[in-house]
Write a protein that holds these residues in place. Sequence first.
Motif, PDB file in Angstrom:
ATOM      1  N   ARG A  61       0.839  -1.207   0.000  1.00 22.06           N
ATOM      2  CA  ARG A  61       0.000   0.000   0.000  1.00 22.06           C
ATOM      3  C   ARG A  61       0.872   1.255   0.000  1.00 22.06           C
ATOM      4  N   GLN A  62       1.950   1.232   0.773  1.00 26.26           N
ATOM      5  CA  GLN A  62       2.879   2.370   0.774  1.00 26.26           C
ATOM      6  C   GLN A  62       3.454   2.594  -0.626  1.00 26.26           C
ATOM      7  N   SER A  63       3.824   1.504  -1.282  1.00 25.83           N
ATOM      8  CA  SER A  63       4.391   1.603  -2.625  1.00 25.83           C
ATOM      9  C   SER A  63       3.401   2.230  -3.602  1.00 25.83           C
ATOM     10  N   ARG A  64       2.168   1.753  -3.594  1.00 28.89           N
ATOM     11  CA  ARG A  64       1.166   2.266  -4.526  1.00 28.89           C
ATOM     12  C   ARG A  64       0.753   3.696  -4.202  1.00 28.89           C
ATOM     13  N   ARG A  65       0.800   4.055  -2.944  1.00 33.64           N
ATOM     14  CA  ARG A  65       0.399   5.410  -2.559  1.00 33.64           C
ATOM     15  C   ARG A  65       1.469   6.441  -2.893  1.00 33.64           C
TER      16      ARG A  65
ATOM     17  N   ALA B 198       4.863  -2.422 -11.830  1.00 34.70           N
ATOM     18  CA  ALA B 198       6.194  -2.340 -11.225  1.00 34.70           C
ATOM     19  C   ALA B 198       6.171  -2.692  -9.747  1.00 34.70           C
ATOM     20  N   HIS B 199       5.013  -2.593  -9.103  1.00 38.24           N
ATOM     21  CA  HIS B 199       4.919  -2.886  -7.670  1.00 38.24           C
ATOM     22  C   HIS B 199       4.893  -4.380  -7.395  1.00 38.24           C
TER      23      HIS B 199
ATOM     24  N   PRO C  29       9.869 -12.378  -3.976  1.00 36.80           N
ATOM     25  CA  PRO C  29       9.959 -11.695  -2.677  1.00 36.80           C
ATOM     26  C   PRO C  29      10.354 -12.628  -1.557  1.00 36.80           C
ATOM     27  N   LEU C  30      11.170 -12.122  -0.620  1.00 41.86           N
ATOM     28  CA  LEU C  30      11.527 -12.904   0.554  1.00 41.86           C
ATOM     29  C   LEU C  30      10.295 -13.260   1.375  1.00 41.86           C
ATOM     30  N   LEU C  31       9.332 -12.330   1.385  1.00 44.35           N
ATOM     31  CA  LEU C  31       8.086 -12.518   2.110  1.00 44.35           C
ATOM     32  C   LEU C  31       6.943 -12.076   1.211  1.00 44.35           C
ATOM     33  N   ASP C  32       5.786 -12.668   1.404  1.00 45.28           N
ATOM     34  CA  ASP C  32       4.609 -12.270   0.632  1.00 45.28           C
ATOM     35  C   ASP C  32       4.170 -10.891   1.069  1.00 45.28           C
ATOM     36  N   GLU C  33       4.121  -9.951   0.131  1.00 48.45           N
ATOM     37  CA  GLU C  33       3.753  -8.584   0.462  1.00 48.45           C
ATOM     38  C   GLU C  33       2.341  -8.226   0.018  1.00 48.45           C
ATOM     39  N   ASP C  34       1.477  -9.223  -0.178  1.00 41.60           N
ATOM     40  CA  ASP C  34       0.072  -8.946  -0.518  1.00 41.60           C
ATOM     41  C   ASP C  34      -0.650  -8.404   0.701  1.00 41.60           C
TER      42      ASP C  34
END
Length: 438
Positions: free
Chosen positions: A390-394, A417-418, A433-438
Motif C-alpha cells: 500500500r505504501q508503494s502504490r500510494r 512495477a509494484h 519476494p523474501l516474504l509475501d507482500e500482498d
Amino acid sequence: MPERPTIVLFTRDLRICDHPALAAAARSGRPVVPLFVLDRAVRRRSARNRLSYLGDALPALREGLRRLGGDLVVRFGDTVDETLRLAAETGADRVNLSADVSAFAARRAARLREAAEAQRIRVREFPGVTVVPPGEAVPAGGDHYKVFTPYWRAWEGVRWRTPEPAPKRLEVPSGLDPGAVPQRLADSGTGPLSPHRQRGGEVEARRRMDAWLGAACADYEHAGDDLAADATSRLSADLRFGCLSPLELAAAARERTACAPFVRQLAWRDFHHQVCAAFPDLPRRDYRRRDIAWRADESGLAAWREGRTGVPIVDAGMRQLLDEGFMHNRARLITAAFLTKRLRVHWKRGGDHFHAVLSDGDIADNYGNWQWVAGTGNDTRPNRSFNLLRQSRRFDPDGAYIRRYVPELAAAAGPDAHTPWRADPPVPGYPPPLLDED
C-alpha cells in the motif's frame, strides 16, 4: 603585550555563516586560530561517503576563512592532544567549540575541559548544531521530551537566538603552519563509495538552500512524500556537517508560510538530538525496552542491504542508498519497516548499515528514526504496522521511482512495477519476494 589567541575547534560545524563559536572569538579582538583535527580513529570507522563530503568541505572552509584574512589549521591525531599542542604552540588560552550531543562528542568535550583546565586554558561550548539547543525546551519535572508533539509545541514557543553574521575579518598568529588539507579522504573508511554522492562544502550547501527556499519548499507538504518527484530538500548532509546552520535555515523557512511543514521536520531533527543528549546510548540499546523476538536472518539482511529482497519499493530504496549515499525519507521508513517489522531483524543491524553508507549519517537522527520505526523509540504506537504494498502504490503510484532504481523493472508499466512476482512469465533477473507482500 599582545592578546593571546583563541582556538576555534571545528568539528561538525564546517561553516562561517552563523557560527557562534567563531563569531564570539572574532568579536573578542583576539587572534583566532581555526582548527580541524582529523582523528585517525574516527576516520577509520567513518562512512566513505561522509569522508568524501568532508574532503569537499574542508578546502571550502579553508578558502572561506582565507577570504577573511584567516586560515584553517589542519592536524592529524587525537583531537584533545592536537588542540592542546596547538595551544602551546600559539600561546592560546581559550578554546571555543560547538556543543554536540553524541556520546563520543560528550566524552571528547569532557576530556578537553579536563586537560585544558590543567593548563589554565578556558573551554567554552556554543550552540549551533540544532535550532533549539537541548535543554532549552524541557518538560516540567523532566530532562527531555519523550514524545514529539508536546516537544513541537514547546519548540515553537522558544525564543530563537539571532543568527550570527560571518566575521568581517580574522587575524591569525604569524608564522603558523596551517598544514595540508588531506587528499583522497574517501580512500579509507567503511561502506561503499556511492557513484552519485553529493558534493560538500558551505558554498554548495548554501546554493542548495537558496534553491530549496526559492521554490520547492513551498510544495513540500504536497510533494514531499512523492518518491518519484524527489521533492525533498537534500540538505541533510549539509546539516549533518554543519555546512548550513539549522537555525538560519529554519528562520528563513519560517518566514514563508508554505514552508511550515518543512520547519516541522527541522523540529523533528532537534527532537532526536535532545533525546540523544539525554540518552547517549541511543545507537546501541533500546530507548524503551520491548519484548520483541528479533531474528538472526543473515541471508535476509544481506538481500536487504543489496536491494535484492524481491519487494520493488524496498529494493528501489536500498539501491538509491548505494548509488547516491542518500535515500528519500519515505523510502527510509519503508525499508526500515521491512527489515524490523517483516524480517524481524534488530534495528541496530539496519541502523548500522545506513550509518555506514549515508552521507548524512547523523547519529541522533539515524538511530532515533530506526528506533521509532522498530517500536523501541519515541513512537507512541510501538506496534504500528506498515503495509508496504500500500505504501508503494500510494507514494509511487506510477512506479517511476521503482523503475529509476531497479533497472530489471524498467519496462514494467504503471502499477505492474509494484508486483513483478505476479508477472507471467517472471521478470528476468528479478528475485521473488523474501516474504509475501500482498
